[in-house]
Design a protein around this motif. Structure first.
Motif, PDB file in Angstrom:
ATOM      1  N   MET A 182      56.713  42.142  36.262  1.00 18.80           N
ATOM      2  CA  MET A 182      55.322  42.547  36.444  1.00 18.80           C
ATOM      3  C   MET A 182      54.779  41.985  37.748  1.00 18.80           C
ATOM      4  O   MET A 182      54.917  40.790  38.006  1.00 18.80           O
ATOM      5  CB  MET A 182      54.469  42.028  35.274  1.00 18.80           C
ATOM      6  CG  MET A 182      53.009  42.447  35.360  1.00 18.80           C
ATOM      7  SD  MET A 182      51.943  41.542  34.217  1.00 18.80           S
ATOM      8  CE  MET A 182      51.717  40.031  35.148  1.00 18.80           C
ATOM      9  N   PRO A 183      54.158  42.808  38.553  1.00 18.21           N
ATOM     10  CA  PRO A 183      53.563  42.292  39.778  1.00 18.21           C
ATOM     11  C   PRO A 183      52.359  41.428  39.452  1.00 18.21           C
ATOM     12  O   PRO A 183      51.558  41.774  38.603  1.00 18.21           O
ATOM     13  CB  PRO A 183      53.151  43.553  40.533  1.00 18.21           C
ATOM     14  CG  PRO A 183      52.972  44.578  39.476  1.00 18.21           C
ATOM     15  CD  PRO A 183      53.976  44.253  38.407  1.00 18.21           C
ATOM     16  N   VAL A 184      52.212  40.309  40.096  1.00 15.82           N
ATOM     17  CA  VAL A 184      51.087  39.419  39.833  1.00 15.82           C
ATOM     18  C   VAL A 184      50.342  39.139  41.125  1.00 15.82           C
ATOM     19  O   VAL A 184      50.928  38.669  42.097  1.00 15.82           O
ATOM     20  CB  VAL A 184      51.560  38.089  39.216  1.00 15.82           C
ATOM     21  CG1 VAL A 184      50.398  37.143  39.019  1.00 15.82           C
ATOM     22  CG2 VAL A 184      52.256  38.342  37.885  1.00 15.82           C
ATOM     23  N   ALA A 185      49.051  39.443  41.131  1.00 11.15           N
ATOM     24  CA  ALA A 185      48.227  39.145  42.304  1.00 11.15           C
ATOM     25  C   ALA A 185      47.947  37.659  42.333  1.00 11.15           C
ATOM     26  O   ALA A 185      47.509  37.099  41.363  1.00 11.15           O
ATOM     27  CB  ALA A 185      46.928  39.924  42.222  1.00 11.15           C
ATOM     28  N   ALA A 186      48.183  37.009  43.473  1.00 12.86           N
ATOM     29  CA  ALA A 186      48.043  35.559  43.521  1.00 12.86           C
ATOM     30  C   ALA A 186      47.130  35.079  44.627  1.00 12.86           C
ATOM     31  O   ALA A 186      46.792  33.917  44.676  1.00 12.86           O
ATOM     32  CB  ALA A 186      49.406  34.919  43.692  1.00 12.86           C
ATOM     33  N   ALA A 187      46.705  35.956  45.519  1.00 10.94           N
ATOM     34  CA  ALA A 187      45.908  35.486  46.652  1.00 10.94           C
ATOM     35  C   ALA A 187      44.686  36.357  46.857  1.00 10.94           C
ATOM     36  O   ALA A 187      44.697  37.541  46.570  1.00 10.94           O
ATOM     37  CB  ALA A 187      46.756  35.502  47.919  1.00 10.94           C
ATOM     38  N   LEU A 188      43.630  35.744  47.332  1.00 14.59           N
ATOM     39  CA  LEU A 188      42.410  36.475  47.645  1.00 14.59           C
ATOM     40  C   LEU A 188      42.595  37.209  48.954  1.00 14.59           C
ATOM     41  O   LEU A 188      42.913  36.604  49.966  1.00 14.59           O
ATOM     42  CB  LEU A 188      41.241  35.493  47.774  1.00 14.59           C
ATOM     43  CG  LEU A 188      39.903  36.070  48.240  1.00 14.59           C
ATOM     44  CD1 LEU A 188      39.389  37.082  47.215  1.00 14.59           C
ATOM     45  CD2 LEU A 188      38.892  34.965  48.430  1.00 14.59           C
ATOM     46  N   THR A 245      51.931  41.098  29.969  1.00 10.11           N
ATOM     47  CA  THR A 245      53.055  40.160  29.935  1.00 10.11           C
ATOM     48  C   THR A 245      53.650  40.150  28.528  1.00 10.11           C
ATOM     49  O   THR A 245      53.023  40.585  27.558  1.00 10.11           O
ATOM     50  CB  THR A 245      52.611  38.740  30.296  1.00 10.11           C
ATOM     51  OG1 THR A 245      51.627  38.299  29.347  1.00 10.11           O
ATOM     52  CG2 THR A 245      52.022  38.686  31.689  1.00 10.11           C
ATOM     53  N   SER A 246      54.842  39.628  28.415  1.00  5.58           N
ATOM     54  CA  SER A 246      55.518  39.591  27.121  1.00  5.58           C
ATOM     55  C   SER A 246      54.767  38.728  26.113  1.00  5.58           C
ATOM     56  O   SER A 246      54.805  38.971  24.915  1.00  5.58           O
ATOM     57  CB  SER A 246      56.950  39.063  27.289  1.00  5.58           C
ATOM     58  OG  SER A 246      56.953  37.768  27.886  1.00  5.58           O
ATOM     59  N   ALA A 300      47.638  39.879  31.795  1.00  7.92           N
ATOM     60  CA  ALA A 300      47.966  41.237  32.213  1.00  7.92           C
ATOM     61  C   ALA A 300      47.573  41.454  33.661  1.00  7.92           C
ATOM     62  O   ALA A 300      46.704  40.760  34.199  1.00  7.92           O
ATOM     63  CB  ALA A 300      47.258  42.254  31.325  1.00  7.92           C
ATOM     64  N   SER A 301      48.230  42.422  34.274  1.00  7.08           N
ATOM     65  CA  SER A 301      47.872  42.833  35.627  1.00  7.08           C
ATOM     66  C   SER A 301      47.276  44.236  35.556  1.00  7.08           C
ATOM     67  O   SER A 301      47.885  45.140  34.984  1.00  7.08           O
ATOM     68  CB  SER A 301      49.111  42.833  36.523  1.00  7.08           C
ATOM     69  OG  SER A 301      48.791  43.367  37.801  1.00  7.08           O
ATOM     70  N   VAL A 302      46.093  44.396  36.106  1.00  5.60           N
ATOM     71  CA  VAL A 302      45.422  45.698  36.139  1.00  5.60           C
ATOM     72  C   VAL A 302      45.341  46.158  37.588  1.00  5.60           C
ATOM     73  O   VAL A 302      44.920  45.399  38.467  1.00  5.60           O
ATOM     74  CB  VAL A 302      44.002  45.618  35.549  1.00  5.60           C
ATOM     75  CG1 VAL A 302      43.291  46.960  35.672  1.00  5.60           C
ATOM     76  CG2 VAL A 302      44.056  45.181  34.091  1.00  5.60           C
ATOM     77  N   SER A 303      45.751  47.374  37.844  1.00  3.58           N
ATOM     78  CA  SER A 303      45.654  47.915  39.202  1.00  3.58           C
ATOM     79  C   SER A 303      44.910  49.245  39.171  1.00  3.58           C
ATOM     80  O   SER A 303      44.952  49.974  38.179  1.00  3.58           O
ATOM     81  CB  SER A 303      47.048  48.107  39.811  1.00  3.58           C
ATOM     82  OG  SER A 303      47.812  49.024  39.053  1.00  3.58           O
TER      83      SER A 303
END
Length: 219
Positions: A1-7, A149-150, A155-158
């Motif tokens: 899963m792609p995870v956004a980590a930076a502003l 996520t499992s 969760a990642s929302v795009s």
């Protein structure tokens, strides 16, 4: 899963992102799915009973500003709740701009205090307040996707954001600040949402990443 980590350095609410024609006209048609203002935000229709019963902030918008979410309602109740609260977080940023309050409680309700999302919201609102601007026009969000996520508590929302009919407006003079349409009108959001420990069914934005000039979001 792609995870956004930076502003992201640039975000969808920057004044320079405002696009559209420069004929001074407004789109006053009522749009299906748009926030009409004067309503209390809620969870998605298919969200769980716990999500629907949360006492959420009331966010009222002026009639000249609308947010449109073009998407299919997730059949899974948890995914529906996640997506609904990701939308509420973005809605709350605009509400802070309308209220001209960089410390407004709505965006804090929909974000965690220790992640980049809350700092992002505060920064965007403060830019508008410091510049003496509010918002007008239409923001259109589409192509929403939820990746859970499992463990089921993150969760990642795009989604895509079309700002081609979204403008800044001077608070005092009411002058609408328009720029020529360009690729700068399009953004791709990814927001990491986490299950709230304080309110069952509530999801809050933890981290956010925004891609500018997201040409994949055009059309």
């Amino acid at each position: 899963m792609p995870v956004a980590a930076a502003l992201a350095v640039t975000a969808a609410l920057l004044l320079t992102a405002c696009g559209g024609g420069d004929d001074g006209s407004k789109d006053n048609d009522k749009i299906a799915g748009a926030d009409a203002g004067g309503t209390k935000t809620s969870a998605s229709p298919s969200a769980s009973d716990a999500a629907r019963n949360i006492d959420r902030p009331t966010m009222k918008f002026p009639s000249d500003f609308k947010m449109v979410f073009d998407r299919t309602e997730p059949s899974d109740a948890k995914n529906a709740a996640v997506l609904g609260d990701a939308e509420n977080f973005v809605r709350a940023i605009n509400y802070g701009v309308v209220q001209q309050n960089a410390e407004d409680g709505a965006y804090k309700f929909y974000s965690t205090p220790d992640g980049t999302a809350q700092a992002y919201a505060r920064k965007q609102i403060k830019q508008y307040v410091d510049g003496g601007w509010t918002v007008t026009g239409v923001q259109r969000y589409s192509r929403a996707k939820v990746d859970m996520t499992s463990g089921g508590n993150r969760a990642s929302v795009s989604f895509c954001d079309d700002d081609s009919k979204f403008y800044g407006k001077e608070v005092k003079s009411k002058k609408i600040l328009k720029t020529k349409p360009s690729d700068k009108d399009y953004y791709f959001f990814e927001i990491v949402m986490t299950a709230s420990k304080g309110a069952k069914g509530l999801w809050t934005a933890e981290d956010i990443e925004v891609q500018k000039e997201a040409t994949q979001c055009k059309g």
